[in-house]
Design an enzyme around this catalytic site. Structure first.
Site, PDB file in Angstrom:
ATOM      1  CG  HIS A 418      19.868  12.720 -16.187  1.00  0.00           C
ATOM      2  ND1 HIS A 418      21.238  12.625 -16.258  1.00  0.00           N
ATOM      3  CD2 HIS A 418      19.499  12.076 -15.045  1.00  0.00           C
ATOM      4  CE1 HIS A 418      21.685  11.966 -15.214  1.00  0.00           C
ATOM      5  NE2 HIS A 418      20.631  11.603 -14.458  1.00  0.00           N
ATOM      6  CB  CYS A 439      18.811   9.092 -13.113  1.00  0.00           C
ATOM      7  SG  CYS A 439      17.875  10.197 -12.027  1.00  0.00           S
TER       8      CYS A 439
END
Length: 463
Positions: A418, A439
């Protein structure tokens, strides 16, 4: 002449009287030369004939032999046999013509083969008498029927029937009665052994063997990632059995085990992979969510159904997981590469480098509370715009809700790619002190490009 005539007339009168007397006598007696089996019942009344037959038959002795050796002797009386001669004797008696009595002295009437229906012997009585001469079936070897058997390495085969020496009581009765009718006082019981009911050439056995040959000769080929795997006939034979109604059934548990060996050989799920990276050359990638295997439950049922159909077939197996293709390479030439060591991410499409960018991965192990990115082979399973990421910040211990513009999740623990507009820079050793919860933080401008390029199902290789 007159004297001669008188004498002839007297003779005729005497003969007529004698003939008439014979008619009267034989109106209540069996005619001369009448025998019932071996019993002479000539000139006897019906009750007298019945009594004589019963007395003589009960007194008849029977010697039992087996293969020529005498085992013992008993009488019909010992058998408590029921001698039911009334009906046949009455019928015979009533069928006689008393006016033909004289002919009985010049011919004979024999009633043979009538004891079969007249002498009734109870099984229990016969067994008891036979036991007294050592012929107890419980001590003798039973015949065995032919049957179909299976052995590893041999497959299905017919096990021949075997002969025993247990006695067929009905056959023993027939031997006794036949001997009495023929006047033979010996019986050889090796003629009365019970025979197998099912032999190797029985129709049921042959039909079943033909069905087995049909089923086990079926050629079933699985095209597994470009590899043609034909199931061996010995495996099919091993899986095949028959239920209580002789219906063929294939053991899906055994098929399931066999598919496990195919997965060990061909499947990529939970497998380590060798990967040619951009900066490090050939590396080993840990297992992740990327990968495929044969769906053993579904495929076991399908193989069983295919084999029962008995038709040759080549098909792909039923696959579970991601990345399955005919080449067997579930990464292929289109993928996202995440190099944790160098904090770089690359996107290749059909082997061509389309995008590269520095990133920030999970908090490094140098931090007091590390949350490193878990390496492995994954694949993008969703694309989402304007998502909100939620979780617990392991370093601060508080819940968070983080909006992002682009979200590409790739594993089942919450890891994904992301944009991260809160990061002032990317790459280098930033992840050691400002890393993520696992992430892949990506520069916003680059993330927008990547989001448009990749598709759901694209492999993500993290190492």
């Amino acid at each position: 002449m007159k004297k001669t005539f008188i004498i002839s007339l007297v003779t005729l009168v005497i003969l007529g009287v004698a003939y008439s007397a014979g008619i009267g006598f034989y109106a209540e007696k069996f005619q001369a030369n009448t025998t019932f089996g071996t019993v002479d019942i000539s000139n006897l009344s019906l009750p007298e004939a019945q009594a004589k037959i019963e007395d003589e038959l009960n007194a008849e002795s029977i010697t039992v032999k087996e293969n020529g050796q005498v085992l013992g002797t008993f009488t019909v009386g010992d058998l408590n046999g029921q001698i039911n001669t009334e009906d046949v004797l009455t019928s015979t008696y009533n069928s006689q013509n008393p006016t033909e009595w004289l002919g009985g002295y010049f011919s004979s009437v024999e009633y043979d083969n009538v004891l079969m229906n007249s002498l009734q012997i109870d099984d229990a009585d016969l067994s008891a008498v036979l036991s007294e001469v050592g012929l107890n079936n419980t001590d003798r070897e039973a015949a065995t029927d032919a049957y179909i058997d299976y052995q590893d390495g041999r497959g299905y085969f017919v096990q021949d029937a075997t002969n025993g020496n247990q006695l067929d009581l009905e056959e023993v009765k027939d031997l006794i009665v036949t001997g009495l009718q023929d006047g033979v006082g010996e019986i050889e019981i090796n003629q009365a052994y019970l025979e197998p009911e099912v032999t190797a050439d029985s129709e049921d056995i042959q039909s079943l063997m033909n069905r087995i040959d049909e089923l086990t000769s079926t050629k079933l080929t699985l095209n597994i990632a470009g590899n043609e795997v034909t199931i061996p006939q010995e495996k099919i034979e091993e899986w095949l059995y028959f239920d209580g109604n002789n219906n063929p059934v294939f053991d899906q548990n055994l098929i399931y085990e066999y598919l496990g060996t195919l997965n060990e050989q061909y499947a990529t799920y939970m497998s380590y992979r060798t990967f040619n990276s951009t900066l490090q050359g050939q590396v080993t990638v840990d297992p992740g969510t990327l990968g495929w295997s044969i769906s053993r439950d579904e495929e076991s049922a399908q193989i069983a159904a295919d084999l029962l159909a008995g038709e040759d077939i080549t098909r792909d197996p039923i696959i579970a997981g991601t990345g399955y293709n005919s080449s067997g390479d579930d990464i292929g030439s289109t993928y996202v590469e995440v190099d944790l060591t160098n904090q770089m991410m690359y996107y290749y499409r059909d082997g061509a480098l389309m995008l590269e960018t520095p990133i920030v991965s999970g908090m490094g192990n140098n931090h007091a509370v590390p949350t490193p990115t878990i390496a492995g082979a994954y694949s993008i399973w969703n694309k989402e715009r304007d998502a909100t990421l939620v979780g617990v910040n392991q370093q601060r211990g508080n819940d968070y809700e983080q909006p992002v513009s682009y979200w590409l999740p790739f594993d089942d623990t919450g890891q994904g790619i992301h944009d991260a507009n809160w990061q002032s820079s990317f790459g280098g050793d930033i992840y050691q002190y400002a890393g993520s919860q696992g992430c892949i933080n990506t520069p916003p401008g680059v993330m927008a490009q990547l989001f448009e390029m990749v598709e759901v199902g694209t492999p993500v290789i993290v190492f």
